[in-house]
Design an enzyme around this catalytic site. Structure first.
Site, PDB file in Angstrom:
ATOM      1  N   ASN A 104      14.587  -8.467   2.512  1.00 31.84           N
ATOM      2  CA  ASN A 104      14.951  -6.809   2.511  1.00 31.84           C
ATOM      3  C   ASN A 104      16.283  -6.575   2.562  1.00 31.84           C
ATOM      4  O   ASN A 104      16.551  -5.464   1.685  1.00 31.84           O
ATOM      5  CB  ASN A 104      14.265  -6.253   3.895  1.00 31.84           C
ATOM      6  CG  ASN A 104      12.482  -6.227   3.737  1.00 31.84           C
ATOM      7  OD1 ASN A 104      12.152  -6.014   2.595  1.00 31.84           O
ATOM      8  ND2 ASN A 104      12.072  -6.142   4.683  1.00 31.84           N
TER       9      ASN A 104
ATOM     10  N   LYS B  51      11.685 -12.324   6.187  1.00 28.67           N
ATOM     11  CA  LYS B  51      11.699 -11.109   5.446  1.00 28.67           C
ATOM     12  C   LYS B  51      12.769 -10.132   5.598  1.00 28.67           C
ATOM     13  O   LYS B  51      13.151  -9.379   4.769  1.00 28.67           O
ATOM     14  CB  LYS B  51      10.298 -10.690   6.132  1.00 28.67           C
ATOM     15  CG  LYS B  51       9.797  -9.257   5.451  1.00 28.67           C
ATOM     16  CD  LYS B  51       8.626  -8.631   5.949  1.00 28.67           C
ATOM     17  CE  LYS B  51       8.269  -7.625   5.025  1.00 28.67           C
ATOM     18  NZ  LYS B  51       7.020  -6.853   5.793  1.00 28.67           N
TER      19      LYS B  51
ATOM     20  N   ALA C  71       0.932  -1.117  -0.064  1.00 25.27           N
ATOM     21  CA  ALA C  71       0.020  -0.056   0.032  1.00 25.27           C
ATOM     22  C   ALA C  71       0.909   1.200  -0.198  1.00 25.27           C
ATOM     23  O   ALA C  71       2.154   1.261   0.549  1.00 25.27           O
ATOM     24  CB  ALA C  71      -0.980   0.014   1.194  1.00 25.27           C
TER      25      ALA C  71
END
Length: 305
Positions: free
Chosen positions: A188, A184, A131
């Protein structure tokens, strides 16, 4: 116990969760950092969610940190470096047994938050949803993904978990949330800093795969040394899959730098390098990358801590 969802951090993911929960008829309140932000929000009068070709508006109540009343359920959706200081400001309002959902990138901030509120339960979350803010109080749902939630100290599923299903928030309770968070973090660390240094979309790293592979080698060694062999499994392959699947996207760190915002490097690459040092594990490529990134940020006048 109140069933209200207090949302701390009305950025992209915080606004996305707030809109979906409100749409499902759940009680939601935004917590904004000061009277100026509250006044700005009251001027807009609503959060706006853009989802595919639909535009929807949600007049969600909002308050500042110093509002009255206990908080029983808190979604902490601010940046990793803001999480602990923000929660500390709310500590006196958190009821005994309050439940916090921590939606931060990287590792380290979760423990910082937990230290502030020993009387509350901290639930860790790992999200692959996308988002971004179109403007103040406007959020675009950019990419469907998934959310894993878990509590390393308590395997019991919280009573409100069905709220997420009701709200259309794809989620699963994970009995091994640290593995999700470490995986994660590794993804990253292998992607985000390089997109900043090479000034490219994720797909631009296809021209730098030797560098990516070297980082993956060290990250996989680090995960195994930390007792996270599952997080290390097929790391090279998944990093390349993510690069291909998000080739046209700019990483969150790239977007932070482009907009002159502080990055979460301390909780991503910094956490990886500090952990390697604690385990006496040599990670020269990761340390070199961290130095290059810090130099780059400082040259731009951005904080590197």
């Amino acid at each position: 116990m109140s069933s209200t969802w207090h949302i701390l951090g009305a950025g992209s993911l915080g606004s996305l969760w707030a809109c979906r929960l409100a749409r499902a008829g759940k009680a939601v309140r935004l917590i904004l950092r000061d009277k100026q932000r509250l006044s700005s929000y009251q001027g807009a009068g609503k959060l706006t969610l853009f989802e595919q070709d639909k535009t929807q508006h949600y007049a969600i109540p909002a308050e500042t940190f110093d509002a009255q009343g206990p908080i029983h359920r808190l979604l902490v959706a601010c940046k990793a470096y803001d999480a602990a200081p923000a929660v500390a400001r709310l500590a006196a309002r958190l009821a005994n047994g309050a439940e916090l959902v921590l939606l931060q990138n990287g590792l380290g901030s979760q423990d910082e938050v937990a230290d502030q509120v020993p009387h509350a339960r901290c639930i860790f979350a790992s999200s692959t949803e996308g988002a971004f803010r179109e403007a103040d109080w406007q959020v675009r749902f950019a990419g469907h993904g998934f959310n894993w939630l878990g509590d390393p100290t308590n395997p019991n599923v919280p009573s409100w978990f069905a709220d997420l299903h009701d709200a259309g928030i794809p989620a699963q309770w994970s009995l091994d949330i640290p593995t999700r968070l470490w995986r994660k973090l590794a993804l990253n660390c292998a992607i985000n800093p390089l997109t900043v240094l090479h000034d490219c979309q994720n797909g631009g790293l296809l021209g730098h795969l030797a560098e990516v592979d070297q980082l993956c080698d060290e990250l996989a060694d680090l995960l195994r040394r930390c007792g996270q062999p599952e997080a290390a499994h097929d790391l090279h392959e998944e990093v390349q899959r993510v690069i291909l699947a998000t080739a046209a996207n700019y990483s969150s760190m790239y977007q932070d730098v482009r907009h002159g915002r502080r990055t979460e490097v301390h909780y991503l690459l910094g956490h990886a390098c500090r952990t390697a040092n604690r385990h006496d594990l040599a990670v020269p490529a990761l340390e070199r990358l961290q130095r290059r990134l810090v130099d780059n940020l400082q040259a731009r006048g951005l904080r590197s801590d």
